[in-house]
Design a protein around this motif. Structure first.
Motif, PDB file in Angstrom:
ATOM      1  N   TRP A 120       0.786  -1.231   0.000  1.00  4.60           N
ATOM      2  CA  TRP A 120       0.000   0.000   0.000  1.00  4.60           C
ATOM      3  C   TRP A 120       0.823   1.288   0.000  1.00  4.60           C
ATOM      4  O   TRP A 120       0.241   2.376  -0.085  1.00  4.60           O
ATOM      5  CB  TRP A 120      -0.928   0.010   1.224  1.00  4.60           C
ATOM      6  CG  TRP A 120      -2.067  -0.954   1.094  1.00  4.60           C
ATOM      7  CD1 TRP A 120      -2.137  -2.221   1.602  1.00  4.60           C
ATOM      8  CD2 TRP A 120      -3.293  -0.747   0.389  1.00  4.60           C
ATOM      9  NE1 TRP A 120      -3.324  -2.806   1.265  1.00  4.60           N
ATOM     10  CE2 TRP A 120      -4.058  -1.926   0.523  1.00  4.60           C
ATOM     11  CE3 TRP A 120      -3.825   0.321  -0.344  1.00  4.60           C
ATOM     12  CZ2 TRP A 120      -5.330  -2.070  -0.039  1.00  4.60           C
ATOM     13  CZ3 TRP A 120      -5.082   0.184  -0.902  1.00  4.60           C
ATOM     14  CH2 TRP A 120      -5.818  -0.997  -0.753  1.00  4.60           C
ATOM     15  N   SER A 121       2.141   1.199   0.108  1.00  6.45           N
ATOM     16  CA  SER A 121       2.933   2.435   0.179  1.00  6.45           C
ATOM     17  C   SER A 121       2.796   3.269  -1.091  1.00  6.45           C
ATOM     18  O   SER A 121       2.646   4.503  -1.035  1.00  6.45           O
ATOM     19  CB  SER A 121       4.407   2.102   0.446  1.00  6.45           C
ATOM     20  OG  SER A 121       4.926   1.233  -0.543  1.00  6.45           O
ATOM     21  N   GLY A 122       2.847   2.618  -2.256  1.00 14.47           N
ATOM     22  CA  GLY A 122       2.703   3.358  -3.508  1.00 14.47           C
ATOM     23  C   GLY A 122       1.327   3.974  -3.656  1.00 14.47           C
ATOM     24  O   GLY A 122       1.185   5.131  -4.104  1.00 14.47           O
ATOM     25  N   ILE A 123       0.298   3.226  -3.277  1.00 14.01           N
ATOM     26  CA  ILE A 123      -1.071   3.738  -3.365  1.00 14.01           C
ATOM     27  C   ILE A 123      -1.265   4.893  -2.390  1.00 14.01           C
ATOM     28  O   ILE A 123      -1.950   5.880  -2.697  1.00 14.01           O
ATOM     29  CB  ILE A 123      -2.081   2.603  -3.087  1.00 14.01           C
ATOM     30  CG1 ILE A 123      -1.962   1.535  -4.174  1.00 14.01           C
ATOM     31  CG2 ILE A 123      -3.508   3.132  -3.019  1.00 14.01           C
ATOM     32  CD1 ILE A 123      -2.791   0.296  -3.910  1.00 14.01           C
ATOM     33  N   TYR A 124      -0.656   4.806  -1.204  1.00 16.45           N
ATOM     34  CA  TYR A 124      -0.751   5.896  -0.225  1.00 16.45           C
ATOM     35  C   TYR A 124      -0.156   7.182  -0.787  1.00 16.45           C
ATOM     36  O   TYR A 124      -0.732   8.263  -0.638  1.00 16.45           O
ATOM     37  CB  TYR A 124      -0.021   5.503   1.064  1.00 16.45           C
ATOM     38  CG  TYR A 124      -0.286   6.440   2.217  1.00 16.45           C
ATOM     39  CD1 TYR A 124      -1.375   6.239   3.053  1.00 16.45           C
ATOM     40  CD2 TYR A 124       0.553   7.526   2.470  1.00 16.45           C
ATOM     41  CE1 TYR A 124      -1.630   7.093   4.119  1.00 16.45           C
ATOM     42  CE2 TYR A 124       0.307   8.377   3.534  1.00 16.45           C
ATOM     43  CZ  TYR A 124      -0.789   8.166   4.347  1.00 16.45           C
ATOM     44  OH  TYR A 124      -1.045   9.025   5.394  1.00 16.45           O
ATOM     45  N   PHE A 125       0.991   7.050  -1.444  1.00 21.53           N
ATOM     46  CA  PHE A 125       1.610   8.234  -2.042  1.00 21.53           C
ATOM     47  C   PHE A 125       0.711   8.842  -3.119  1.00 21.53           C
ATOM     48  O   PHE A 125       0.626  10.071  -3.242  1.00 21.53           O
ATOM     49  CB  PHE A 125       2.970   7.855  -2.640  1.00 21.53           C
ATOM     50  CG  PHE A 125       4.129   8.306  -1.795  1.00 21.53           C
ATOM     51  CD1 PHE A 125       5.053   9.206  -2.272  1.00 21.53           C
ATOM     52  CD2 PHE A 125       4.280   7.824  -0.499  1.00 21.53           C
ATOM     53  CE1 PHE A 125       6.119   9.633  -1.490  1.00 21.53           C
ATOM     54  CE2 PHE A 125       5.329   8.237   0.294  1.00 21.53           C
ATOM     55  CZ  PHE A 125       6.264   9.145  -0.201  1.00 21.53           C
ATOM     56  N   GLU A 126       0.044   7.993  -3.865  1.00 20.83           N
ATOM     57  CA  GLU A 126      -0.771   8.488  -4.968  1.00 20.83           C
ATOM     58  C   GLU A 126      -2.110   9.052  -4.489  1.00 20.83           C
ATOM     59  O   GLU A 126      -2.546  10.110  -4.958  1.00 20.83           O
ATOM     60  CB  GLU A 126      -1.006   7.365  -5.979  1.00 20.83           C
ATOM     61  CG  GLU A 126      -1.525   7.855  -7.321  1.00 20.83           C
ATOM     62  CD  GLU A 126      -1.459   6.781  -8.382  1.00 20.83           C
ATOM     63  OE1 GLU A 126      -2.385   6.697  -9.197  1.00 20.83           O
ATOM     64  OE2 GLU A 126      -0.472   6.018  -8.398  1.00 20.83           O
ATOM     65  N   GLU A 127      -2.754   8.365  -3.538  1.00 15.82           N
ATOM     66  CA  GLU A 127      -4.110   8.749  -3.143  1.00 15.82           C
ATOM     67  C   GLU A 127      -4.155   9.731  -1.981  1.00 15.82           C
ATOM     68  O   GLU A 127      -5.095  10.526  -1.890  1.00 15.82           O
ATOM     69  CB  GLU A 127      -4.927   7.501  -2.782  1.00 15.82           C
ATOM     70  CG  GLU A 127      -5.173   6.565  -3.958  1.00 15.82           C
ATOM     71  CD  GLU A 127      -6.106   5.418  -3.601  1.00 15.82           C
ATOM     72  OE1 GLU A 127      -6.570   5.365  -2.435  1.00 15.82           O
ATOM     73  OE2 GLU A 127      -6.351   4.575  -4.484  1.00 15.82           O
ATOM     74  N   VAL A 128      -3.171   9.680  -1.079  1.00 16.61           N
ATOM     75  CA  VAL A 128      -3.191  10.540   0.103  1.00 16.61           C
ATOM     76  C   VAL A 128      -2.209  11.701  -0.033  1.00 16.61           C
ATOM     77  O   VAL A 128      -2.550  12.853   0.224  1.00 16.61           O
ATOM     78  CB  VAL A 128      -2.886   9.727   1.383  1.00 16.61           C
ATOM     79  CG1 VAL A 128      -2.838  10.640   2.608  1.00 16.61           C
ATOM     80  CG2 VAL A 128      -3.934   8.634   1.576  1.00 16.61           C
ATOM     81  N   VAL A 129      -0.976  11.390  -0.438  1.00 19.85           N
ATOM     82  CA  VAL A 129       0.029  12.446  -0.616  1.00 19.85           C
ATOM     83  C   VAL A 129      -0.229  13.227  -1.906  1.00 19.85           C
ATOM     84  O   VAL A 129       0.220  14.363  -2.063  1.00 19.85           O
ATOM     85  CB  VAL A 129       1.450  11.836  -0.606  1.00 19.85           C
ATOM     86  CG1 VAL A 129       2.520  12.917  -0.683  1.00 19.85           C
ATOM     87  CG2 VAL A 129       1.661  11.007   0.664  1.00 19.85           C
ATOM     88  N   ASN A 181       4.051   9.000 -11.564  1.00 21.66           N
ATOM     89  CA  ASN A 181       5.479   8.851 -11.844  1.00 21.66           C
ATOM     90  C   ASN A 181       6.320   8.780 -10.567  1.00 21.66           C
ATOM     91  O   ASN A 181       7.422   8.242 -10.569  1.00 21.66           O
ATOM     92  CB  ASN A 181       5.978  10.005 -12.712  1.00 21.66           C
ATOM     93  CG  ASN A 181       5.410   9.969 -14.116  1.00 21.66           C
ATOM     94  OD1 ASN A 181       4.759   8.999 -14.495  1.00 21.66           O
ATOM     95  ND2 ASN A 181       5.645  11.008 -14.888  1.00 21.66           N
ATOM     96  N   TRP A 182       5.793   9.364  -9.482  1.00 24.77           N
ATOM     97  CA  TRP A 182       6.541   9.396  -8.231  1.00 24.77           C
ATOM     98  C   TRP A 182       5.946   8.479  -7.166  1.00 24.77           C
ATOM     99  O   TRP A 182       6.418   8.449  -6.036  1.00 24.77           O
ATOM    100  CB  TRP A 182       6.598  10.831  -7.692  1.00 24.77           C
ATOM    101  CG  TRP A 182       7.474  11.708  -8.521  1.00 24.77           C
ATOM    102  CD1 TRP A 182       7.095  12.592  -9.471  1.00 24.77           C
ATOM    103  CD2 TRP A 182       8.904  11.741  -8.486  1.00 24.77           C
ATOM    104  NE1 TRP A 182       8.192  13.198 -10.047  1.00 24.77           N
ATOM    105  CE2 TRP A 182       9.320  12.692  -9.454  1.00 24.77           C
ATOM    106  CE3 TRP A 182       9.879  11.068  -7.740  1.00 24.77           C
ATOM    107  CZ2 TRP A 182      10.659  12.971  -9.686  1.00 24.77           C
ATOM    108  CZ3 TRP A 182      11.220  11.363  -7.980  1.00 24.77           C
ATOM    109  CH2 TRP A 182      11.590  12.307  -8.943  1.00 24.77           C
ATOM    110  N   ALA A 183       4.931   7.716  -7.527  1.00 23.81           N
ATOM    111  CA  ALA A 183       4.278   6.837  -6.554  1.00 23.81           C
ATOM    112  C   ALA A 183       5.226   5.816  -5.927  1.00 23.81           C
ATOM    113  O   ALA A 183       5.102   5.512  -4.727  1.00 23.81           O
ATOM    114  CB  ALA A 183       3.082   6.137  -7.199  1.00 23.81           C
ATOM    115  N   PRO A 184       6.204   5.239  -6.670  1.00 27.57           N
ATOM    116  CA  PRO A 184       7.104   4.253  -6.043  1.00 27.57           C
ATOM    117  C   PRO A 184       8.143   4.838  -5.089  1.00 27.57           C
ATOM    118  O   PRO A 184       8.903   4.088  -4.474  1.00 27.57           O
ATOM    119  CB  PRO A 184       7.813   3.607  -7.250  1.00 27.57           C
ATOM    120  CG  PRO A 184       6.972   3.935  -8.437  1.00 27.57           C
ATOM    121  CD  PRO A 184       6.385   5.279  -8.127  1.00 27.57           C
ATOM    122  N   LEU A 185       8.186   6.178  -4.957  1.00 25.19           N
ATOM    123  CA  LEU A 185       9.208   6.797  -4.118  1.00 25.19           C
ATOM    124  C   LEU A 185       9.109   6.335  -2.670  1.00 25.19           C
ATOM    125  O   LEU A 185      10.118   6.060  -2.021  1.00 25.19           O
ATOM    126  CB  LEU A 185       9.081   8.324  -4.199  1.00 25.19           C
ATOM    127  CG  LEU A 185      10.065   9.134  -3.333  1.00 25.19           C
ATOM    128  CD1 LEU A 185      11.497   8.875  -3.769  1.00 25.19           C
ATOM    129  CD2 LEU A 185       9.734  10.631  -3.420  1.00 25.19           C
TER     130      LEU A 185
END
Length: 403
Positions: free
Chosen positions: A244-253, A258-262
């Motif tokens: 869920w880390s990538g999804i958290y970056f995309e949906e919450v942050v 392009n930066w979701a895997p950061l």
């Protein structure tokens, strides 16, 4: 130290086995780095995505039924060389999936063969550790985490180049294929059983010991189950970050895809760092202090990410979570094997089985809570798990015994 092989040095063999941990880590991180893309492609909500994420653990459970039997019959070397290519082909099948059903079936296959890879590569690691006669397993697992970090960077690059998950996974197939070709010669045959005479003496010795200690406690101690609950909290946190880390970056942050895997990359690099220094830290400060700090790191990192969903702050908080997750499982397994009076294998089975339930249930629970409320509430729940780790490690007596 004696050499494992007449053809290669111990160092060459160790690096060769290390390469297979790299293969395993890069396969999993390649899947994890493209989760936001794949979720968006199928247009599913967080609740339904939780069901999808169950497929990998289901495949792993199905693999558990056969992996031990096949490895005992064929040897870890043969199983690893067969299972690893099939594991990568499962990843390719994920990239080829055109429907939710085929995606779920592909993930079951990915998890199924991943379990064979996991058991066989760790068997190889134990063989080398026995030759070295000193702990080196943490460095192997550190290699897995390091590969996860570089795998996430590869995912970040692939996304920014506009390549599809399938194209990305074909590239991973090429990398893994090269590593297998150049390092398969270093795999070792499993240790054969000792001679019949030695076996008879061992059996006789065990019988005599059992007769002398008949009245002694032979059932699992309660602390093993409490260690299992601690492992449950740690592995639930680990699984949540993987999926869920990538999804958290995309949906919450609200970063671009392009930066979701950061966030995942930040988590993985600190997880790898923690595993490379875990043995030294535990020796210097003690296992109890390490677990306490790890639990607090998970909680503080997750709560910061929930309260301040900014790209820089969340990236730093994910690094803190990675450091916290890194040392929990290796330290707990070490305690379970050293402090118990029952068979070590049984002790590890109890602890790892309870812990694995956390890895199984953590990611889907995140999805269900997110569907009912939102993703920030889900991450706050995982933060509470970190507090549980701290409390259990503080009051569990086994941590207070001399290491």
């Amino acid at each position: 130290m004696s050499s494992c092989s007449s053809k290669f040095s111990n160092k060459q063999i160790r690096l060769g086995i290390f390469a297979f941990y790299i293969c395993q880590g890069i396969c999993f991180s390649s899947w994890a780095s493209r989760i936001p893309d794949i979720k968006n492609y199928f247009h599913v909500g967080d609740g339904e995505w939780g069901n999808v994420l169950l497929m990998i653990p289901i495949g792993q459970i199905l693999g558990m039924v056969l992996s031990g039997f096949l490895i005992s019959r064929l040897g870890s070397k043969k199983v690893l060389l067969l299972a690893l290519p099939l594991h990568v082909l499962g990843l390719i099948a994920v990239g080829l999936s055109s429907s939710l059903l085929t995606l779920m079936l592909s993930l079951v296959a990915f998890g199924f063969f991943g379990n064979f890879v996991n058991i066989s590569v760790n068997t190889q690691g134990i063989i080398i550790e026995n030759i070295y006669k000193k702990p080196i397993m943490s460095s192997f697992h550190g290699g897995w985490s390091l590969a996860g970090f570089f795998g996430s960077l590869i995912g970040l690059l692939m996304i920014n180049l506009g390549l599809t998950p399938l194209q990305h996974y074909i590239f991973i197939l090429f990398i893994v294929g090269i590593l297998i070709i150049f390092n398969c010669k270093y795999l070792q045959p499993d240790k054969k059983s000792v001679s019949l005479e030695s076996n008879e003496k061992t059996v006789q010795s065990i019988q005599e010991t059992n007769n002398k200690s008949y009245k002694k406690k032979t059932y699992p101690e309660m602390f093993l189950y409490l260690l299992g609950i601690t492992a449950f909290c740690g592995m639930a946190s680990e699984g949540a970050m993987f999926d869920w880390s990538g999804i958290y970056f995309e949906e919450v942050v609200h970063v671009s895809k392009n930066w979701a895997p950061l966030g995942f990359a930040a988590f993985m690099i600190m997880m790898a760092t923690g595993r490379f220094i875990a043995d030294y830290a535990a020796q210097k400060w003690g296992k109890q202090r390490i677990i306490q700090v790890c639990g607090l790191s998970i909680s503080i990192g997750l709560f910061i990410a929930v309260l301040f969903p900014h790209i820089i702050i969340t990236t730093l908080s994910f690094m803190l979570i990675g450091l916290g997750v890194s040392s929990i499982i290796p330290t707990i397994y070490s305690l379970a094997g050293q402090k118990t009076k029952i068979n070590t294998g049984m002790a590890l089975t109890i602890v790892s089985s309870i812990g694995f339930v956390g890895f199984l249930l953590g990611p889907p629970i995140i999805g269900y809570i997110s569907h009912a409320f939102n993703l920030r509430y889900s991450f706050a729940l995982i933060g509470i798990f970190g507090i549980c780790i701290f409390l259990l490690s503080t009051y569990l007596k086994v941590f207070k015994q001399k290491d």
